[in-house]
Design an enzyme around this catalytic site. Structure first.
Site, PDB file in Angstrom:
ATOM      1  N   SER A 301      57.561   7.855 -80.890  1.00  0.00           N
ATOM      2  CA  SER A 301      57.722   8.309 -81.812  1.00  0.00           C
ATOM      3  C   SER A 301      59.251   7.688 -82.441  1.00  0.00           C
ATOM      4  CB  SER A 301      58.522   9.950 -82.064  1.00  0.00           C
ATOM      5  OG  SER A 301      58.810   9.618 -83.598  1.00  0.00           O
ATOM      6  N   ASP A 312      61.285  -6.589 -82.864  1.00  0.00           N
ATOM      7  CA  ASP A 312      60.948  -7.368 -83.583  1.00  0.00           C
ATOM      8  C   ASP A 312      61.924  -8.657 -84.228  1.00  0.00           C
ATOM      9  OD1 ASP A 312      58.837  -6.379 -84.206  1.00  0.00           O
ATOM     10  OD2 ASP A 312      58.592  -5.163 -86.413  1.00  0.00           O
ATOM     11  N   LYS A 326      53.173   7.135 -81.283  1.00  0.00           N
ATOM     12  CA  LYS A 326      53.415   7.870 -82.219  1.00  0.00           C
ATOM     13  C   LYS A 326      53.456   7.125 -83.180  1.00  0.00           C
ATOM     14  CE  LYS A 326      55.296  12.294 -83.723  1.00  0.00           C
ATOM     15  NZ  LYS A 326      55.969  11.517 -85.113  1.00  0.00           N
TER      16      LYS A 326
END
Length: 461
Positions: A301, A312, A326
């Site tokens: 999460s 990224d 999740k």
């Protein structure tokens, strides 16, 4: 048996809930809404009939409150594994966890042989000041035996209003007999950030994302910079292993702490207008120093949001094993004294990746070596991720369930000298290994393994 008037009350209450939602349906869709509502009313009639039968004929008299709570939870858990109803008690517990502070004693505990065992006292808390030690066994609270209580029940009894007293009966190794300790409760802060100087590297472990996470992270960075010295400091290890998540805004804030610009996370609900994008503001608290993020199968999460954002933007190198997967957002909606925890959106990394039931694949895969006594247990249990949870949300980009994969080993050695993933990260920050060389080495090994598998397949044919 329930009278018709009682049955009508139950049905009307349920219809009122549906009616309140129906009032928001646009006039243009009134006909389809009417047909849909007609079907819902029929199902609610069925619910009412079942409820009537249970209340009238079940072998023991049931509690109406428990019946309704169970029905609500059944509806929500049928949606996905993370939607649920929080009764007042569970709602209060959740608020304590997210606030990161409560009235209590200041001890980390577990249950052993029916009594509470102290894992460790928290520094500068009533328990520590009273002399409570790790491995102490607590057998009574205010003279009442703990035996028979669950760990949660015992913890709730130890928590309480600030300045209220409590008496613990303690068994300690080396002491001839149990002894009593009187402690006055105080405000306890749950510190989600632990840190240490690993010679020339700052090591920061984030265990959860509560309201204390970002300020404690900032303090950790400042303290370590002063301890190590800016000229000696070679970089940072941010350890998110076995971090189950927490508050979305804290995950965004922690990510923002290491970024100067760009998206952090995208959230998309059922309707397009519910989409949101969170962006980083200028200000990297570590001034561009190299960062390595550690993740494993217990990273879920909010911790996956941080790992995905830094990965990224190529702001950090992620090391470890695939995360839990999740990729959904839950909104807490207060209802009376309780609350509804409802999955309202999926989240995406800055590049648009949904990690739901997939997880974050680290840049460099490094497995922890399990001790012999844990290997058989791990092989029997296997690894569990979001994709293994019954009723989990599908990853929108996948047509086949076989494309889903999340989770990995969540083992982390307590002894840092045996922590393979941490040692690997330190070697990279100190220049003993390079990311480029390690990536090539892993790519070559993967290619060789694929060729070997292909050769075996050809032989079999």
């Amino acid at each position: 048996m329930m009278r018709k008037s009682e049955y009508a009350v139950w049905t009307l209450l349920l219809l009122a809930v549906i009616g309140a939602g129906s009032a928001m349906v646009s006039v243009a869709k009134s006909e389809s809404a009417s047909a849909a509502n007609s079907e819902i009313y029929q199902q609610l009639d069925l619910f009412g009939e079942v409820l009537e039968r249970v209340r009238a004929d079940y072998v023991e008299k049931p509690e109406d409150k428990e019946l309704i709570e169970s029905a609500i939870n059944g509806m929500l858990t049928g949606l996905d594994p993370h939607s649920s109803y929080l009764n007042p008690e569970h709602f209060r517990d959740m608020q304590v966890q997210t606030r990161g502070e409560f009235g209590g004693l200041g001890i980390e505990v577990t249950m052993e042989n029916g009594v509470v065992k102290v894992v460790s006292p928290i520094d500068d808390t009533p328990a520590e000041r009273a002399g409570i030690l790790a491995n102490d066994l607590i057998t009574h609270l205010d003279g009442k035996e703990i035996q028979g209580l669950t760990l949660q029940e015992a913890v709730e009894k130890m928590r309480g209003p600030v300045n209220s007293p409590i008496e613990l009966t303690v068994i300690r190794e080396g002491e001839d007999a149990p002894f009593k300790v009187k402690i006055t409760r105080d405000i306890i802060h749950i510190n989600p950030v632990k840190y240490s100087a690993e010679d020339d590297v700052g090591y920061i472990r984030i265990t959860t994302f509560n309201e204390q996470t970002t300020p404690n992270l900032q303090k950790a960075v400042k303290d370590l910079e002063e301890e190590i010295g800016p000229d000696k400091l070679k970089g940072w290890v941010i350890d998110l292993r076995n971090n189950p998540g927490g508050l979305l805004d804290q995950a965004i804030s922690v990510s923002d702490s290491f970024l100067n610009k760009g998206a952090i996370v995208l959230t998309r609900g059922r309707n397009q207008e519910e989409s949101q994008r969170s962006n980083a503001r200028d200000g990297d608290i570590v001034d561009g120093k190299p960062i390595i993020v550690l993740i494993n199968g217990g990273s879920a999460s909010a911790s996956e949001i941080v790992a995905g954002a830094l990965q990224d933007h190529k702001r950090a190198t992620t090391i470890g094993t695939r995360s839990f997967g999740k990729g959904s957002v839950q909104t807490i909606i207060p209802l009376g004294d309780g609350a509804l925890r409802l999955t309202t959106a999926r989240y995406y990394t800055p590049s648009g990746r949904s990690i739901q039931a997939k997880g974050i694949e680290p840049d460099l895969v490094v497995e922890e070596e399990l001790p012999d006594d844990l290997k058989k247990k791990a092989e029997a249990a296997g690894t569990r991720g979001e994709a293994d949870l019954r009723g989990h949300l599908r990853n929108e980009g996948d047509e086949e369930a076989d494309d889903e994969a999340s989770g990995s080993s969540a083992y982390v050695p307590k002894d840092k000298s045996k922590d393979t993933q941490l040692i690997y990260a330190l070697d990279i920050l100190r220049g003993k290994k390079t990311v480029e060389a390690e990536l090539k080495k892993q790519a070559d090994a993967k290619q060789a393994k694929a060729k070997q598998a292909q050769a075996k397949s050809t032989e079999a044919e």
